[in-house]
Structure formats: structure tokens, C-alpha cells
Design a protein around this motif. Structure first.
Motif, PDB file in Angstrom:
ATOM      1  N   LYS A 232      58.921   9.510-106.967  1.00  0.00           N
ATOM      2  CA  LYS A 232      58.128   8.687-106.072  1.00  0.00           C
ATOM      3  C   LYS A 232      58.182   9.268-104.662  1.00  0.00           C
ATOM      4  N   THR A 233      57.160   8.996-103.893  1.00  0.00           N
ATOM      5  CA  THR A 233      57.130   9.521-102.523  1.00  0.00           C
ATOM      6  C   THR A 233      58.358   9.074-101.736  1.00  0.00           C
ATOM      7  N   THR A 234      58.782   7.837-101.937  1.00  0.00           N
ATOM      8  CA  THR A 234      59.948   7.338-101.198  1.00  0.00           C
ATOM      9  C   THR A 234      61.231   8.051-101.609  1.00  0.00           C
ATOM     10  N   ASP A 235      61.321   8.462-102.878  1.00  0.00           N
ATOM     11  CA  ASP A 235      62.499   9.209-103.328  1.00  0.00           C
ATOM     12  C   ASP A 235      62.520  10.592-102.685  1.00  0.00           C
ATOM     13  N   ILE A 236      61.346  11.212-102.592  1.00  0.00           N
ATOM     14  CA  ILE A 236      61.261  12.539-101.987  1.00  0.00           C
ATOM     15  C   ILE A 236      61.612  12.468-100.500  1.00  0.00           C
ATOM     16  N   LEU A 237      61.040  11.502 -99.813  1.00  0.00           N
ATOM     17  CA  LEU A 237      61.261  11.377 -98.370  1.00  0.00           C
ATOM     18  C   LEU A 237      62.675  10.915 -98.038  1.00  0.00           C
ATOM     19  N   GLY A 238      63.228  10.073 -98.886  1.00  0.00           N
ATOM     20  CA  GLY A 238      64.559   9.528 -98.612  1.00  0.00           C
ATOM     21  C   GLY A 238      64.522   8.263 -97.790  1.00  0.00           C
ATOM     22  N   HIS A 239      63.336   7.686 -97.616  1.00  0.00           N
ATOM     23  CA  HIS A 239      63.186   6.428 -96.880  1.00  0.00           C
ATOM     24  C   HIS A 239      61.844   5.816 -97.247  1.00  0.00           C
ATOM     25  N   ALA A 240      61.595   4.618 -96.790  1.00  0.00           N
ATOM     26  CA  ALA A 240      60.342   3.919 -97.079  1.00  0.00           C
ATOM     27  C   ALA A 240      59.166   4.631 -96.427  1.00  0.00           C
ATOM     28  N   ASN A 241      57.988   4.463 -97.009  1.00  0.00           N
ATOM     29  CA  ASN A 241      56.769   4.995 -96.387  1.00  0.00           C
ATOM     30  C   ASN A 241      56.541   4.280 -95.064  1.00  0.00           C
ATOM     31  N   GLY A 242      55.833   4.938 -94.181  1.00  0.00           N
ATOM     32  CA  GLY A 242      55.528   4.340 -92.881  1.00  0.00           C
ATOM     33  C   GLY A 242      55.492   5.371 -91.770  1.00  0.00           C
ATOM     34  N   PRO A 243      56.595   6.107 -91.542  1.00  0.00           N
ATOM     35  CA  PRO A 243      56.586   7.110 -90.472  1.00  0.00           C
ATOM     36  C   PRO A 243      55.589   8.241 -90.756  1.00  0.00           C
ATOM     37  N   THR A 244      55.024   8.796 -89.712  1.00  0.00           N
ATOM     38  CA  THR A 244      54.163   9.976 -89.867  1.00  0.00           C
ATOM     39  C   THR A 244      55.025  11.160 -90.295  1.00  0.00           C
ATOM     40  N   ILE A 245      54.363  12.273 -90.587  1.00  0.00           N
ATOM     41  CA  ILE A 245      55.091  13.466 -91.014  1.00  0.00           C
ATOM     42  C   ILE A 245      56.044  13.938 -89.919  1.00  0.00           C
ATOM     43  N   VAL A 246      55.550  13.991 -88.705  1.00  0.00           N
ATOM     44  CA  VAL A 246      56.383  14.451 -87.593  1.00  0.00           C
ATOM     45  C   VAL A 246      57.516  13.468 -87.327  1.00  0.00           C
ATOM     46  N   GLU A 247      57.231  12.175 -87.431  1.00  0.00           N
ATOM     47  CA  GLU A 247      58.289  11.177 -87.267  1.00  0.00           C
ATOM     48  C   GLU A 247      59.354  11.325 -88.354  1.00  0.00           C
ATOM     49  N   HIS A 248      58.931  11.661 -89.557  1.00  0.00           N
ATOM     50  CA  HIS A 248      59.863  11.935 -90.660  1.00  0.00           C
ATOM     51  C   HIS A 248      60.794  13.082 -90.287  1.00  0.00           C
ATOM     52  N   LEU A 249      60.239  14.160 -89.749  1.00  0.00           N
ATOM     53  CA  LEU A 249      61.060  15.302 -89.338  1.00  0.00           C
ATOM     54  C   LEU A 249      62.017  14.914 -88.214  1.00  0.00           C
ATOM     55  N   HIS A 250      61.545  14.051 -87.332  1.00  0.00           N
ATOM     56  CA  HIS A 250      62.391  13.579 -86.237  1.00  0.00           C
ATOM     57  C   HIS A 250      63.552  12.734 -86.773  1.00  0.00           C
ATOM     58  N   LEU A 251      63.247  11.850 -87.708  1.00  0.00           N
ATOM     59  CA  LEU A 251      64.284  10.993 -88.285  1.00  0.00           C
ATOM     60  C   LEU A 251      65.358  11.808 -89.000  1.00  0.00           C
ATOM     61  N   LEU A 252      64.952  12.881 -89.637  1.00  0.00           N
ATOM     62  CA  LEU A 252      65.902  13.731 -90.365  1.00  0.00           C
ATOM     63  C   LEU A 252      66.721  14.627 -89.436  1.00  0.00           C
ATOM     64  N   GLY A 253      66.313  14.738 -88.192  1.00  0.00           N
ATOM     65  CA  GLY A 253      66.979  15.655 -87.268  1.00  0.00           C
ATOM     66  C   GLY A 253      66.463  17.071 -87.380  1.00  0.00           C
ATOM     67  N   VAL A 254      65.344  17.248 -88.084  1.00  0.00           N
ATOM     68  CA  VAL A 254      64.781  18.586 -88.285  1.00  0.00           C
ATOM     69  C   VAL A 254      64.196  19.145 -86.998  1.00  0.00           C
ATOM     70  N   LEU A 255      63.513  18.318 -86.231  1.00  0.00           N
ATOM     71  CA  LEU A 255      62.856  18.815 -85.019  1.00  0.00           C
ATOM     72  C   LEU A 255      63.857  19.426 -84.038  1.00  0.00           C
ATOM     73  N   LYS A 256      65.051  18.875 -83.965  1.00  0.00           N
ATOM     74  CA  LYS A 256      66.026  19.395 -83.002  1.00  0.00           C
ATOM     75  C   LYS A 256      66.527  20.781 -83.382  1.00  0.00           C
TER      76      LYS A 256
END
Length: 377
Positions: A232-256
């Protein structure tokens, strides 16, 4: 000593901002001066006029391509359908070393390439004239498989780093996309790359269906990925749907970890601010975006926020050619006065060299004539 005067629509010395209506005076071996035509005619009346060019600048680079897809026919289809064409082409066995080496002869000597085969990586690292970064592509949507994929990737990258040569290609990492790499694996890969100094490229927000995948878990892409992966998309992302792609990267700490973000077409103003605040460079591939119905990269908005912009050709399957000058010509027509030619020139030189970790050769007094190129398109 015979001096020659060349004029051009855009002159870029490799420093600062390119200038319109430029000129350069050279001897047989060295650059003597740069400026406007009137300035140099007055300073060097003995210089013989040798021609006018569209652009005079250092050699451009190609910041993003897929050399191993160089034998794939050009195909215009929506992104989700085009991915199916890539998979089918890959199954023919033609996505291989021969194709990658052939592609290398068709593009800039300085290149950022996404690599999917070990023998291609080894060949690029040992290539005598290629410079830039060979990014090893990683795909893994199932979080339960993250640990073994991560360990295998670490082993490969450390082994390949030993093959790097001074002045040659360097090893990099490309977690493919946030919808084909689980959030768990993506975080692990980016933290490792950041800690050990491996440059990264990630395909981000290329097509509108990617935004649907993230924000609502719906759409053609979400159905396709869930279909072939069983996740499922939520399993892949590791969180509920809602954040944009860039916000997802920010939440994961990827952008830093400051990866280079490829495409970033389907983003909001708030996403651009996050990218700018993190200091991530971006690379646009306008011809590919058009061929795959992705939309148009918002160049003015990214520039306004001070984001470093580079350019790439993507593959021949979606970009038609690997010639970065073809990309610049297309972009010039696409954007018109909204993005002047001098901005495109800077992106293809300074932006791309920075993405690839290369030093820009300067066009200034005393530098070798070999530093300059005449761009025609």
C-alpha cells in the motif's frame, strides 16, 4: 602575434552572470580579454574579426541522463504508460553496457548518469575521458527488504569508490523515487551517503500522478505500484497519505542531506521554499517533461527562491537526444522571455558543474583558449 575577435549573443566567463552582447579576444593559445564588442575593438584595434556566435562559454555539462537507455526509441506517452515501455525495453536485453558506451559518445564529456548495471558502473569509472558522477540506482518499495538492500548498496558503493581515478568519474547514489523506495530505505540510504560523502540524485515530482500517490494514495501510479509490489502507498511511505512529495522528504530528513532533486515539476510554492531552505540543487529536463505529459518546471519560481538550477537531457527514450545544446534550444523556445538565454547558459555550465562536483573553467585573461567553446543551435 595574431589576435582574433569573436562576438556573441551571450558570453559567459564561468563567473557571475552571463552577459548579452559579448565579445572575446584570443591569441592562438590564450584568452586575452572579454567584454563588449565596442570595448574590445577600441582596446585591441589590431584584432581581426573572426566570427559571431550564439554563445561563447565553457563546455556545458549534462547533469542528468540514463546512458543505458540510449538504444531505446523515443516515445511520447504519459509517464505511467511510458514506464511500462521502459520495463519492456529493459527485458529485451538492450539496456546494457554497449548502449551506455554508445550514449557516452553522444553527450557532453561531463555527465551525471543513472546506472543500473554493475559492469556499466565499472566501465564509467575506468573511462579515460568521461568526468562527472555515475549514480547507482536503488529501488525497493517493501520496508521489510530495506535492511538487505541497504547493506548490499553500502558494499557496492564502498567497493566502487576504490576504482575512482583523479579527474575521472565519481561514484554516486540514486534512490530512484520516493514512490519506488520505501521511506525506511530512503532515509537509511541518504543518511549513509551524507555521512560518507556520496553525491545523490533523486527523481522527484516528475508527473502529477506522483503527487496523487503521496497526498491521497489514488491515481494511476498508486494503482500500478500497489499492483506490482503488493504494498500500500502508506506502507511504502511509512506514514499516512497527505504530505506532498517534498514534504515527505522533509519529514524523513532527506532534504537536509542535500540530494540533487530531478524534475520537481509538480510542486507547490511551499515545496520550493523547503528545497531552497535545505540548499538542494535541482535539475530540469524540459523535453522529457513535455514528452511524458509531466507539465512545465517552474523555473522563475525556483530562481526567485535562489535554488541552484541545472539541466539534463534525460534518456533518448523521452528526451530524443543526449545533446545538452538541444535541451537549451528547446528550453529557450519553451520559456521565451520568461527565462532568458543567459539563465539557460548559466544552468548548463555553473549549475551543472556544481551538481557534478566539478570546477568551472574560466574565460579570462591568461587562461587557455581550450577553456572556451562556441555554442551553435
Amino acid at each position: 602575434m595574431q589576435l582574433k575577435l569573436y562576438t556573441c549573443d551571450v558570453l559567459y566567463s564561468g563567473m557571475g552572470t552571463p552577459r548579452n552582447n559579448g565579445a572575446i579576444v584570443v591569441s592562438e593559445e590564450l584568452i586575452v580579454a572579454t567584454g563588449t564588442p565596442d570595448e574590445l575593438k577600441q582596446m585591441y584595434p589590431q584584432a581581426v574579426f573572426a566570427g559571431h556566435h550564439r554563445v561563447i562559454a565553457p563546455e556545458p555539462a549534462n547533469a542528468h541522463t540514463h546512458l543505458d537507455l540510449s538504444a531505446m526509441p523515443y516515445t511520447e506517452k504519459p509517464y505511467t504508460e511510458w514506464i511500462g515501455e521502459v520495463i519492456a525495453f529493459s527485458r529485451t536485453g538492450k539496456r546494457n553496457l554497449e548502449s551506455a558506451l554508445q550514449g557516452l559518445t553522444q553527450t557532453a564529456r561531463k555527465v551525471g548518469d543513472i546506472v543500473t548495471e554493475e559492469n556499466v558502473m565499472e566501465a564509467l569509472l575506468q573511462h579515460e575521458s568521461a568526468q562527472g558522477i555515475a549514480y547507482w540506482e536503488v529501488i525497493g518499495v517493501n520496508p521489510e527488504h530495506a535492511d538487505p538492500i541497504f547493506q548490499a548498496t553500502v558494499e557496492r558503493l564502498r567497493r566502487w569508490r576504490k576504482l575512482e581515478r583523479p579527474g575521472g568519474m565519481k561514484v554516486g547514489l540514486s534512490p530512484h523515487t520516493p514512490h519506488t523506495v520505501s521511506g525506511k530505505l530512503l532515509k537509511m540510504l541518504c543518511e549513509f551517503a551524507d555521512a560518507e560523502g556520496f553525491p545523490m540524485q533523486i527523481h522527484v515530482a516528475e508527473h502529477p500522478s506522483e503527487l496523487e500517490f503521496h497526498t491521497s494514495g489514488t491515481g494511476d501510479l498508486a494503482r500500478a505500484v500497489e499492483g506490482w509490489s503488493g504494498q500500500k502507498t502508506t506502507d511504502i511511505l511509512g506514514h499516512a497519505n497527505g504530505p506532498t512529495i517534498v514534504e515527505h522528504l522533509h519529514l524523513l530528513g532527506v532534504l537536509k542531506t542535500r540530494p540533487t532533486l530531478i524534475h520537481v515539476v509538480n510542486v507547490h510554492e511551499s515545496d520550493i521554499r523547503l528545497i531552497a531552505e535545505a540548499g538542494c540543487p535541482v535539475v530540469t529536463c524540459p523535453r522529457s517533461n513535455q514528452a511524458l505529459d509531466c507539465g512545465v518546471f517552474n523555473w522563475p519560481a525556483f530562481a526567485q527562491h535562489g535554488v541552484e538550477i541545472g539541466m539534463g537531457t534525460d534518456s533518448t527514450g523521452s528526451g530524443k537526444t543526449l545533446n545538452i545544446l538541444d535541451e537549451i534550444q528547446f528550453a529557450s523556445t519553451l520559456y521565451g522571455e520568461e527565462v532568458p538565454l543567459r539563465s539557460l547558459v548559466r544552468a548548463a555550465v555553473k549549475g551543472n558543474y556544481r551538481v557534478l562536483g566539478l570546477n568551472v573553467p574560466f574565460l579570462r585573461r591568461g587562461e587557455p583558449v581550450s577553456n572556451l567553446q562556441f555554442w551553435s543551435f
